[in-house]
Write a protein that holds these residues in place. Structure first.
Motif, mmCIF file in Angstrom:
data_model
loop_
_atom_site.group_PDB
_atom_site.id
_atom_site.type_symbol
_atom_site.label_atom_id
_atom_site.label_comp_id
_atom_site.label_asym_id
_atom_site.label_seq_id
_atom_site.Cartn_x
_atom_site.Cartn_y
_atom_site.Cartn_z
ATOM 1 N N ARG A 134 43.917 50.241 27.786
ATOM 2 C CA ARG A 134 42.741 51.029 28.170
ATOM 3 C C ARG A 134 41.453 50.365 27.678
ATOM 4 N NH1 ARG A 134 42.349 54.626 31.931
ATOM 5 N NH2 ARG A 134 41.283 56.252 30.739
ATOM 6 N N LYS A 135 41.522 49.780 26.478
ATOM 7 C CA LYS A 135 40.343 49.083 25.942
ATOM 8 C C LYS A 135 39.943 47.898 26.823
ATOM 9 C CE LYS A 135 41.225 50.241 21.084
ATOM 10 N NZ LYS A 135 41.639 49.689 19.753
ATOM 11 N N TRP A 136 40.926 47.313 27.506
ATOM 12 C CA TRP A 136 40.648 46.177 28.375
ATOM 13 C C TRP A 136 40.370 46.604 29.811
ATOM 14 C CZ3 TRP A 136 39.406 41.359 27.180
ATOM 15 C CH2 TRP A 136 39.657 40.927 25.878
ATOM 16 N N VAL A 140 40.455 36.637 30.478
ATOM 17 C CA VAL A 140 39.264 37.337 30.974
ATOM 18 C C VAL A 140 37.984 36.643 30.505
ATOM 19 C CG1 VAL A 140 37.974 39.513 30.878
ATOM 20 C CG2 VAL A 140 40.472 39.545 31.099
ATOM 21 N N THR A 141 37.900 36.352 29.204
ATOM 22 C CA THR A 141 36.665 35.811 28.636
ATOM 23 C C THR A 141 36.508 34.322 28.924
ATOM 24 O OG1 THR A 141 36.839 37.411 26.851
ATOM 25 C CG2 THR A 141 35.294 35.593 26.534
ATOM 26 N N LYS A 142 37.585 33.570 28.752
ATOM 27 C CA LYS A 142 37.506 32.113 28.907
ATOM 28 C C LYS A 142 37.683 31.659 30.349
ATOM 29 C CE LYS A 142 37.459 31.280 24.351
ATOM 30 N NZ LYS A 142 36.367 30.593 23.626
ATOM 31 N N MET A 143 38.616 32.335 31.064
ATOM 32 C CA MET A 143 38.961 31.873 32.407
ATOM 33 C C MET A 143 38.307 32.694 33.516
ATOM 34 S SD MET A 143 40.738 29.266 31.711
ATOM 35 C CE MET A 143 41.114 28.886 33.420
ATOM 36 N N GLY A 144 37.647 33.795 33.172
ATOM 37 C CA GLY A 144 36.951 34.582 34.178
ATOM 38 C C GLY A 144 37.847 35.420 35.068
ATOM 39 N N CYS A 145 39.102 35.678 34.631
ATOM 40 C CA CYS A 145 40.005 36.514 35.428
ATOM 41 C C CYS A 145 39.600 37.979 35.311
ATOM 42 C CB CYS A 145 41.447 36.345 34.946
ATOM 43 S SG CYS A 145 42.088 34.665 35.059
ATOM 44 N N GLU A 146 39.929 38.758 36.330
ATOM 45 C CA GLU A 146 39.684 40.187 36.263
ATOM 46 C C GLU A 146 40.834 40.842 35.509
ATOM 47 O OE1 GLU A 146 39.184 44.094 39.149
ATOM 48 O OE2 GLU A 146 38.953 42.076 40.005
ATOM 49 N N SER A 147 40.521 41.588 34.483
ATOM 50 C CA SER A 147 41.545 42.160 33.615
ATOM 51 C C SER A 147 42.566 42.981 34.392
ATOM 52 C CB SER A 147 40.890 43.035 32.534
ATOM 53 O OG SER A 147 41.864 43.683 31.752
ATOM 54 N N ARG A 148 42.104 43.815 35.298
ATOM 55 C CA ARG A 148 42.999 44.741 35.982
ATOM 56 C C ARG A 148 43.959 44.024 36.923
ATOM 57 N NH1 ARG A 148 39.748 49.658 38.486
ATOM 58 N NH2 ARG A 148 41.905 50.288 38.933
ATOM 59 N N LEU A 149 43.611 42.809 37.375
ATOM 60 C CA LEU A 149 44.514 42.052 38.243
ATOM 61 C C LEU A 149 45.774 41.615 37.502
ATOM 62 C CD1 LEU A 149 42.075 39.786 40.308
ATOM 63 C CD2 LEU A 149 43.289 41.852 41.047
ATOM 64 N N ILE A 150 45.646 41.472 36.188
ATOM 65 C CA ILE A 150 46.798 41.042 35.398
ATOM 66 C C ILE A 150 47.841 42.153 35.324
ATOM 67 C CG2 ILE A 150 47.501 40.215 33.098
ATOM 68 C CD1 ILE A 150 44.648 39.046 32.874
ATOM 69 N N ALA A 151 47.420 43.402 35.541
ATOM 70 C CA ALA A 151 48.375 44.508 35.569
ATOM 71 C C ALA A 151 49.377 44.340 36.700
ATOM 72 C CB ALA A 151 47.635 45.837 35.711
ATOM 73 N N ARG A 152 48.993 43.595 37.749
ATOM 74 C CA ARG A 152 49.898 43.353 38.863
ATOM 75 C C ARG A 152 50.888 42.235 38.554
ATOM 76 N NH1 ARG A 152 45.344 43.275 43.723
ATOM 77 N NH2 ARG A 152 44.477 45.361 43.296
ATOM 78 N N GLN A 153 50.620 41.489 37.488
ATOM 79 C CA GLN A 153 51.483 40.366 37.093
ATOM 80 C C GLN A 153 51.781 40.454 35.589
ATOM 81 O OE1 GLN A 153 49.841 36.579 39.032
ATOM 82 N NE2 GLN A 153 48.068 37.942 39.065
#
Length: 393
Positions: A272-274, A307-320
């Motif tokens: 939730r924090k992320w 998220v911080t270094k690579m610019g990924c969207e945090s919520r997209l990682i929930a799918r993987q």
């Protein structure tokens, strides 16, 4: 000098006042095999009690290899007037190959072993490992030293029946591995837990292959109290997990036990924090239930980098969610750094999924992203090996 110091510490910590309860067999959690008849105990004076206490502590230090502090603590759990029986136990353990450090570990974890009958109590358990389960002797010594509760189990009523039951389901080799690991399956009431829990899984439609998988990988989950186990199975089914799929038993493990429940709560708060929503967390759990058993450090470490270094969207990682299980230092950082450098050079598309980068075996990844572009970007190998730094997003 050491004994005088110990004697002084006994007085200072008021061992004299409490020792009468230590000498009373009814206050000790003795096994039936090592029990002392109360009729053999006699009242002692305070000075005699203190002197006997010092003698036990000295024995634990000099003969068993415990540190003074550990000996004082251990002496609260065992008492003997003469060293004949403890000597016999220590000689037995040494003759059967236990090292000094292993003997010290055994005594520290199970002090009452010193009051055992070596031939009647200890030998049958060792022979069970060696002759029945055919576990290598070095593994037997390590396992018993690490978990001496095996020495308290009945060979005929517990160890052999459990071994035979598990062997029919998962095979002799895997049962031997469970023994080496000190499996929970051998520590819980066999007829009251293991058998009814397995029967219940079959009743709800879980295939035998998945039951075997659970017994081998998650024996603690299958060793719950039966009523609690039924509740956990019902909970997992209500979440929408299909008993006909292997993820069902993974979810069963994730939802089992109080410690796992506490872990799930901490993981929930961390996600939730992320920025993950409840639906995101549920989706990740459905895909990989063990994502709710990771430490806060592990979750935040991976998400922080991506998220911080690579610019990924945090919520997209929930799918993987499987991505969260890879080593940050050994896999995620090296591979993402290579990919990021290639994207900066315009050699790969930035929209490739993280799975494309992180899932392939090392050789395949090197072929796809390092060897292929080595001439155009000579520093790729240094980046992959952590010898060069890539500019952040």
């Amino acid at each position: 000098m050491l004994l005088r110091s110990i004697f002084s510490r006994i007085h200072k910590s008021q061992f004299l006042n409490n020792f009468s309860s230590l000498a009373n067999v009814n206050s000790l959690p003795l096994d039936s095999e090592t029990a002392i008849s109360p009729s053999k105990l006699k009242p002692f004076s305070a000075e005699e009690n203190a002197r006997d206490k010092v003698n036990v502590i000295a024995y634990l230090i000099n003969s068993c290899g415990l540190s003074p502090n550990m000996a004082i603590s251990t002496s609260k759990k065992v008492h003997f007037d003469i060293p004949a029986k403890p000597d016999a136990v220590l000689n037995f353990l040494a003759e059967h190959g236990f090292s000094k450090s292993q003997i010290a570990e055994l005594v520290r974890k199970r002090p009452l072993i010193l009051l055992s009958d070596p031939e009647k109590t200890l030998l049958p358990k060792i022979e069970f490992f060696l002759q029945w389960a055919r576990v290598a002797k070095a593994d037997v010594l390590r396992t018993i030293a690490r978990d001496p509760t095996f020495l308290t189990r009945s060979v005929e009523n517990q160890l052999i029946p459990i071994y035979n039951y598990l062997k029919d389901i998962i095979g002799a080799e895997k049962v031997a591995n469970l023994l080496r690991r000190g499996s929970w399956s051998f520590k819980r009431p066999f007829a009251k837990r293991l058998i009814p829990n397995v029967d219940f899984l079959r009743a709800v439609g879980v295939p035998n292959s998945f039951i075997a998988f659970a017994l081998y990988h998650y024996p603690e989950a299958i060793s719950q109290k039966h009523d609690q186990f039924r509740e956990t199975v019902a909970e997992v089914k209500e979440m929408g997990f299909d008993p006909l799929k292997s993820v069902f038993v993974v979810a069963l493990h994730a939802c089992s036990g109080g410690s796992n429940k506490a872990l799930r709560a901490r993981c929930y708060e961390t996600y939730r924090k992320w920025g993950w929503s409840k639906d995101d967390i549920y989706m990740a759990f459905k895909k990989h239930p063990h994502c709710m058993l990771l430490s806060e450090k592990k979750i935040s470490g991976v998400l922080s980098f991506l998220v911080t270094k690579m610019g990924c969207e945090s919520r997209l990682i929930a799918r993987q969610p499987h991505i969260l299980f890879y080593s940050l230092e050994k896999r995620i950082i090296p591979r993402c750094s290579v990919f990021h450098l290639l994207s900066l050079k315009g050699l790969v598309r930035k929209d490739k999924s993280l799975s494309t980068i992180l899932v392939p075996a090392e050789k395949k990844f090197l072929d796809m992203f390092v060897t292929k572009y080595a001439e155009e970007v000579p520093q790729l190998y240094d980046v992959y090996n952590g010898k060069a730094v890539v500019p952040e997003v």
